[in-house]
Write a protein that holds these residues in place. Structure first.
Motif, mmCIF file in Angstrom:
data_model
loop_
_atom_site.group_PDB
_atom_site.id
_atom_site.type_symbol
_atom_site.label_atom_id
_atom_site.label_comp_id
_atom_site.label_asym_id
_atom_site.label_seq_id
_atom_site.Cartn_x
_atom_site.Cartn_y
_atom_site.Cartn_z
ATOM 1 N N LEU A 163 0.807 -1.225 0.000
ATOM 2 C CA LEU A 163 0.000 0.000 0.000
ATOM 3 C C LEU A 163 0.840 1.275 0.000
ATOM 4 O O LEU A 163 0.360 2.352 0.341
ATOM 5 C CB LEU A 163 -0.941 0.012 1.218
ATOM 6 N N GLY A 164 2.104 1.171 -0.394
ATOM 7 C CA GLY A 164 2.977 2.342 -0.423
ATOM 8 C C GLY A 164 3.423 2.811 0.950
ATOM 9 O O GLY A 164 3.962 3.914 1.093
ATOM 10 N N LEU A 181 -3.066 4.296 11.228
ATOM 11 C CA LEU A 181 -2.315 3.778 12.371
ATOM 12 C C LEU A 181 -0.962 3.234 11.925
ATOM 13 O O LEU A 181 0.083 3.524 12.540
ATOM 14 C CB LEU A 181 -3.112 2.669 13.071
ATOM 15 N N LEU A 182 -0.972 2.440 10.859
ATOM 16 C CA LEU A 182 0.278 1.851 10.361
ATOM 17 C C LEU A 182 1.238 2.927 9.861
ATOM 18 O O LEU A 182 2.452 2.833 10.062
ATOM 19 C CB LEU A 182 -0.027 0.857 9.227
ATOM 20 N N THR A 239 -11.234 -6.648 14.414
ATOM 21 C CA THR A 239 -10.327 -7.326 15.342
ATOM 22 C C THR A 239 -8.918 -6.766 15.239
ATOM 23 O O THR A 239 -8.256 -6.513 16.252
ATOM 24 C CB THR A 239 -10.301 -8.839 15.050
ATOM 25 N N TYR A 240 -8.469 -6.543 14.011
ATOM 26 C CA TYR A 240 -7.098 -6.067 13.808
ATOM 27 C C TYR A 240 -6.929 -4.640 14.322
ATOM 28 O O TYR A 240 -5.907 -4.298 14.935
ATOM 29 C CB TYR A 240 -6.744 -6.156 12.318
ATOM 30 N N GLN A 241 -7.944 -3.800 14.087
ATOM 31 C CA GLN A 241 -7.875 -2.420 14.585
ATOM 32 C C GLN A 241 -7.817 -2.401 16.119
ATOM 33 O O GLN A 241 -7.007 -1.658 16.706
ATOM 34 C CB GLN A 241 -9.088 -1.620 14.101
ATOM 35 N N ASN A 278 -7.263 -6.031 2.104
ATOM 36 C CA ASN A 278 -8.616 -5.909 2.656
ATOM 37 C C ASN A 278 -8.661 -5.320 4.056
ATOM 38 O O ASN A 278 -9.665 -4.719 4.447
ATOM 39 C CB ASN A 278 -9.307 -7.280 2.679
ATOM 40 N N VAL A 279 -7.590 -5.517 4.834
ATOM 41 C CA VAL A 279 -7.577 -5.048 6.229
ATOM 42 C C VAL A 279 -6.686 -3.823 6.377
ATOM 43 O O VAL A 279 -7.123 -2.781 6.863
ATOM 44 C CB VAL A 279 -7.128 -6.186 7.177
ATOM 45 N N TRP A 280 -5.443 -3.926 5.945
ATOM 46 C CA TRP A 280 -4.538 -2.775 6.064
ATOM 47 C C TRP A 280 -5.031 -1.576 5.267
ATOM 48 O O TRP A 280 -4.722 -0.436 5.598
ATOM 49 C CB TRP A 280 -3.137 -3.149 5.582
ATOM 50 N N SER A 281 -5.791 -1.824 4.209
ATOM 51 C CA SER A 281 -6.271 -0.722 3.362
ATOM 52 C C SER A 281 -7.410 0.073 4.004
ATOM 53 O O SER A 281 -7.756 1.153 3.524
ATOM 54 C CB SER A 281 -6.744 -1.272 2.010
ATOM 55 N N ASP A 282 -7.998 -0.464 5.078
ATOM 56 C CA ASP A 282 -9.039 0.284 5.779
ATOM 57 C C ASP A 282 -8.444 1.620 6.257
ATOM 58 O O ASP A 282 -7.353 1.644 6.844
ATOM 59 C CB ASP A 282 -9.537 -0.530 6.986
ATOM 60 N N PRO A 283 -9.125 2.750 6.025
ATOM 61 C CA PRO A 283 -8.541 4.064 6.332
ATOM 62 C C PRO A 283 -8.005 4.207 7.754
ATOM 63 O O PRO A 283 -6.920 4.746 7.961
ATOM 64 C CB PRO A 283 -9.707 5.029 6.071
#
Length: 655
Positions: free
Chosen positions: A509-510, A559-560, A640-642, A549-554
């Motif tokens: 995701l850059g 956070l990342l 869950t990941y957030q 699908n998960v990391w791309s959530d705004p």
């Protein structure tokens, strides 16, 4: 041609040579002299967190019990009774519905030896047992033990450079008790097995619609219902016939369980091997063109003749051989579908277990019609007649097989860093394949065994429209800035940063990321930020799904980007060699060695020795001082990941 069972033999030979993994148990021995002819051999074991070793007194019908034996061919000494065990306790097994006797964390097992030849100076014993966590691994080790108290093994000495680099690989972690906890639930693993079972079931239903299988349904059911004057007996025989079909396909997966038990990482290793993925690509293309009708894949006709003659024996044995005959005779249609299932299951984290689930679903779908039509013979009248539609189904399956084949070529390209099959090229190939399939469905192109199409049916037109819609869905994927990110196919095409277009970075995701732990640790100390340690792989489908699908959530992306130092370690990067001065020999706790020559060797070993885990994706949150912030995380959903990231960040701010 290399037929299906020859392919299985090839895989067995290849896998037996694959790299071995660290066992979750470390064994050592001591010797105590009791008298001139009696000695106690003490086995001491250390187990990774969450793993259990089963006692020699484990009840029948449960997990395999421990067994200590004298190696074959050895004389001059004998065992005195069973070994004495210390630190065992009882644990109820939901699987076996019994109380089992196990060792946890450590074990001490003392076996007395009586010499029958006083000149004996060393003895050779075999230690066989089973250790389990969520999966089970068989431990089978030979020990040559000197009676002066030292285990005689292959003496391996490593140089000072190897000792130094090995020490640098091991972290001084704090709060390691959190590593024993995991947010990946058993229900998620069960869901994965259900999914592969359903996939196999769908594959079996598709196989029913092929020219090799469909015409056999009414013939076989009629045989059973007319065979016996007793209608109930005919129905029973047809049902048993269906059961044997399921059993045969389950048995096809059995050899891979033995390979998996020998080495728990062996099936995962397949997904990272360039040449085996290339081999799967070639085989699936070969299968696809057989479905197109250019040639036919068959097993030797003598096999079918022998099974057919054996089926005349009668009784259950005869019915079994009838089922085996069906499996062999229908291989030209079922083989390619099974080949896809075999390749797809073996390259997944579930390995042999998922393969069995898929084979069970496949066999069940094939078997159901024989049992159901035997119970309700009037249904046979509602079956459509055999005809050109069967070959059409076969050709459509050929196109799907061809599309799946490029996934394996993509795996080889990613791991090998060939930079040939980049994301947009992969998607472009899929667009071409499905355009050709749409043209075939609309009867614009034909294959050798196709019947003339006088008029397009409603179902055929509807399917063609769906194919065109799918091509439209794929089309933005070849652009630099796609309108949508093809989330429905996450994990199948190469990652978004593996692109023909220039990217801001070669990280997901850059994002800014480090692909070396020491460099990432230095950045975390400099910026005083927590570390997100990401164990990933080029050929890891679930890793791509998490990123896309998960990391791309705004919220998660921010956070990342702003609050963590991301360190992504690719454990399957086995084509990128380490500099010569960083290559070394790692001496494992069980006395065996592993050559660390590639980036993948280094980070795979780093993960196992520090975190006692070999799966991907695998995420750890820690401080720059190596304090573990919360339990590890694996494949999960956005919510869950957030929550996991926010909990770790809150813990970091409290330090």
């Amino acid at each position: 041609m290399k037929q299906f069972f020859i392919i299985l033999s090839f895989l067995s030979v290849f896998l037996s040579k694959a790299q071995t993994a660290d066992n979750p148990i470390i064994l050592s021995t001591e010797v105590q002299k009791i008298s001139e002819t009696e000695y106690d051999i003490i086995f001491k074991a250390k187990l990774f967190n969450g793993w259990y070793l089963y006692s020699q007194y484990n009840p029948d019908g449960a997990s395999l019990p421990l067994e200590i034996t004298i190696q074959e061919g050895e004389t001059g000494y004998e065992l005195v009774g069973k070994a004495k065990e210390e630190t065992t306790f009882k644990k109820y097994s939901d699987v076996w519905e019994k109380e089992e006797i196990v060792f946890k964390e450590s074990a001490k097992i003392t076996q007395r030896i009586q010499l029958t030849n006083k000149k004996i100076t060393q003895i050779k014993l075999n230690f066989f047992g089973q250790v389990c966590e969520t999966a089970c691994i068989n431990i089978n080790e030979n020990f040559t033990i000197s009676l002066i108290g030292n285990t005689i093994s292959e003496s391996i000495s490593i140089d000072e450079k190897s000792k130094k680099l090995s020490q640098e690989l091991q972290l001084d972690l704090k709060n390691t008790e959190l590593l024993a906890l995991s947010d990946s639930s058993t229900s998620e693993k069960s869901t994965g097995l259900v999914s592969i079972f359903l996939l196999g079931f769908v594959g079996g239903l598709l196989a029913l619609l092929t020219p090799c299988v469909f015409p056999m349904i009414p013939l076989t059911v009629s045989f059973f219902t007319k065979q016996s004057k007793n209608k109930k007996k005919g129905i029973l025989n047809a049902t048993i016939y269906g059961f044997f079909i399921v059993l045969i396909y389950i048995l096809l997966s059995a050899p891979f369980h033995f390979l998996d038990n020998v080495n728990p990482e062996i099936l995962n290793t397949i997904s990272t091997n360039i040449w085996l993925n290339t081999f799967f690509f070639v085989i699936l293309v070969f299968f696809a063109f057989s479905f197109f009708g250019f040639y036919e894949i068959t097993l030797p006709s003598s096999w079918g003749d022998k099974m057919d003659s054996a089926s005349s024996v009668g009784g259950f044995i005869g019915i079994f051989f009838m089922a085996l005959t069906l499996a062999i005779v229908s291989f030209s249609c079922t083989g390619p579908i099974l080949g896809s299932l075999l390749a797809g299951s073996l390259t997944s984290d579930g390995g042999a277990t998922q393969l069995t689930a898929g084979m069970t679903g496949f066999g069940l779908a094939l078997a159901l019609p024989f049992a159901l039509f035997a119970l309700f013979p009037n249904w046979l009248n509602s079956l459509p007649k055999s005809g050109g539609w069967l070959n059409t189904t076969k050709v459509i399956l050929g196109f799907i097989e061809l599309a799946f084949a490029f996934k394996f070529l993509s795996n080889a390209d990613l791991v090998g860093h060939w930079r040939i099959l980049k994301r947009e090229i992969f998607i472009g190939i899929w667009i071409l394949i499905f355009i050709l399939l749409a043209l075939y469905v609309f009867a614009k192109i034909k294959f050798p065994h196709d019947s003339p199409v006088k008029k397009l049916s409603f179902s055929r037109i509807s399917f063609g429209v769906l194919l065109i819609a799918f091509v439209v869905y794929l089309s933005p994927g070849v652009l630099k800035n796609p309108t949508w990110n093809l989330s429905l196919l996450s994990g199948f095409p190469p990652p978004q940063f593996y692109s023909i277009y220039e990217q801001e970075s070669d990280c997901p995701l850059g994002l800014d990321c480090y692909k070396d732990f020491d460099k990432g640790l230095a950045a975390a100390k400099l910026q005083n930020k927590p570390i997100l340690l990401d164990f990933t792989g080029w050929a890891c489908v679930n890793c791509r799904k998490m990123e896309e699908n998960v990391w791309s959530d705004p919220k998660i992306y921010q956070l990342l980007k702003n609050d963590f130092i991301l360190i992504s370690l690719y454990v399957d990067d086995n084509e990128k060699q380490l500099p010569k001065d960083q290559q070394f020999t790692f001496l494992k706790a069980n006395g065996k060695t592993k050559e660390i020559k590639t980036v993948g060797d280094k980070w795979a070993t780093f993960q196992v020795i520090n975190f006692k885990n070999a799966s991907q994706p695998y995420y750890i949150l820690m401080t720059p001082e190596l304090e573990i912030l919360n339990s590890p995380q694996q494949y999960s959903d956005v919510e869950t990941y957030q929550k996991w990231l926010e909990t770790g960040l809150k813990s970091f701010k409290q330090y």
